[in-house]
Design an enzyme around this catalytic site. Sequence first.
Site, PDB file in Angstrom:
ATOM      1  N   ASP B 159       0.764  -1.087   0.268  1.00  0.00           N
ATOM      2  CA  ASP B 159      -0.039   0.409  -0.157  1.00  0.00           C
ATOM      3  C   ASP B 159       1.217   1.673  -0.085  1.00  0.00           C
ATOM      4  O   ASP B 159       0.449   1.938  -0.832  1.00  0.00           O
ATOM      5  CB  ASP B 159      -1.167  -0.041   0.899  1.00  0.00           C
ATOM      6  N   HIS B 187      -4.247  -3.573   6.935  1.00  0.00           N
ATOM      7  CA  HIS B 187      -4.208  -3.787   5.259  1.00  0.00           C
ATOM      8  C   HIS B 187      -5.756  -4.174   4.853  1.00  0.00           C
ATOM      9  O   HIS B 187      -5.722  -5.078   4.560  1.00  0.00           O
ATOM     10  CB  HIS B 187      -2.925  -4.780   5.411  1.00  0.00           C
TER      11      HIS B 187
END
Lengths: 325, 325
Positions: B159, B187
């Site tokens: 990410d 996440h």
Amino acid sequence: MKNPVRVTVTGAAGQISYNLLFRLAAGEMLGKDQPVILQLLEIPPAMKMLDGVVMELEDCAFSTLSGIIATDNSELAFGDAEYVLMVGARPRGPGMERKDLLEANAKIFTEQGSVLDRVASQNVRVLVVGNPANTNALITASKLQRLDASQVTAMTRLDHNRAISQIAAKTGSFSSSVKRVIIWGNHSATQYPDIHHATVDGASALDVVDQNWIESEFIPTVQKRGAQVIAARGLSSAASAGSAAMDHIRTWMQGTPTGDWTSMGIVSDGSYEITDGLIYSYPVTCKSGHYEIVQDLEINKFSRDKMQITEQELIEERDAIANLL
Amino acid sequence: MKNPVRVTVTGAAGQISYNLLFRLAAGEMLGKDQPVILQLLEIPPAMKMLDGVVMELEDCAFSTLSGIIATDNSELAFGDAEYVLMVGARPRGPGMERKDLLEANAKIFTEQGSVLDRVASQNVRVLVVGNPANTNALITASKLQRLDASQVTAMTRLDHNRAISQIAAKTGSFSSSVKRVIIWGNHSATQYPDIHHATVDGASALDVVDQNWIESEFIPTVQKRGAQVIAARGLSSAASAGSAAMDHIRTWMQGTPTGDWTSMGIVSDGSYEITDGLIYSYPVTCKSGHYEIVQDLEINKFSRDKMQITEQELIEERDAIANLL
């Protein structure tokens, strides 16, 4: 950081490329100080999948990746390329005879060869990975006018690495201790992995393995390794093929270590009595982006026979697509 | 060459591992002078496929690959491991609710956490990649007695990289010019990619992009990038996830560059008013194998709200498997 170089990869949405591209973008092929612009070629039906690969390449935030061109236009893909990895090829479909396969690929590589001759860098180095790799390279080379046929090579480095790894496992050595193996001929089951000149930790390989192992295990294992991987994985060798492709280019550019050589499919100049003009895998030394066939190796009858069998197959492949050369 | 270190990878026959293992074996994670012994764990039905992966790893003749253990026995796989990449996880099957998925994974990570606590190296560093990564890491950490919970981390580096790449693309910069982005929280799609402290070529990111872009494009793009890749490729992010896993470990060991930080899912110590004990992604600096949360960043109302939304999801995930902690 150096100036970026353009690297073309065909068949860019396929499995081999999916393993190759990320390592290439991370600087593993040309060095951590050499940024690359990836020029990715695919056929129209695979462009959406290629978009996904491009997203993932972006998502890695590689500092060595300067740009990406994803296209189904071969002029764009080959434009100013310094390195071209021809990974894409037509796989054998249901009901296709060997001759059909050769011809289907011959058409692809005829077109791509002509385009790259027109638009790639004058110094481009080409590696054909897509099978039948030697004959695909032969066709590509035959279309060159501005460029030289010596700029086109076919990959037998995967076979070369497999041979090293088999000898290392058999003798309990590190793969880095195994030198001077040779893959002669075609990247196919007729290839001849030759260990007559190989050394293991400096000793002759022939002194540490026996002839029976060479004939009944080593040679067939290397020749059929691809099929074995498919049987286990359910999919063909992709990561190891991608890795070998990078090894091939890296060695070509950075050179072979002193006292060692590698194997590359290159245009035969008649060395070792192989038919002139075939793309045949030879032992070569590399230095600063140039390769040279290792000369004057002693070839015994056993080796000569096997070198001719694989030569014969390459002649037949050439003849099957002679109308396109 | 240094002495080899043992690196465990679970889910070793899966797609992420197929991209990760070859780079790891080539020395890309720990360095070209650091040989590795790969300890590959799979479930029994995937062992045949894993055999094929092992063949391909051998076929690469990597000089940095000292040995391979392929097993379905977690004691063998985690034994003396210095690094553990927990890639394997149960994917969501048809008819599975979110709670079922959390529980199925909780069982896997309960068992693996206990075993690794018993047999891994005292200094082991653990990265959980398999989803739901934060809560899988929470369970793993909860099983440790000999080892410390701080040795277990969850991956938000993918990410983080995606956020960098989006900002670089938007501002026409190199990804290496973008620093100090933060992924807060889980996440998952609730994660908060925060650019309030980010810089682009030294200038504040807030001065070069506008708030509307941040809210309507940047944040949702980073949050949903995984789904976008699936839509294009037809397969989930594998190569970019594998690449991020290597980045995570490399940064943890080699350190963050001066003036920059990275994002890691780690046990919350209550910093930034996040519930103690959750595995929450924070901005961290790393040095010589240790990490530290970046403290005293100013958090405005916009950021605080988003940090709490993703915290809330992690609390719910924790509560759903509380009976297994």
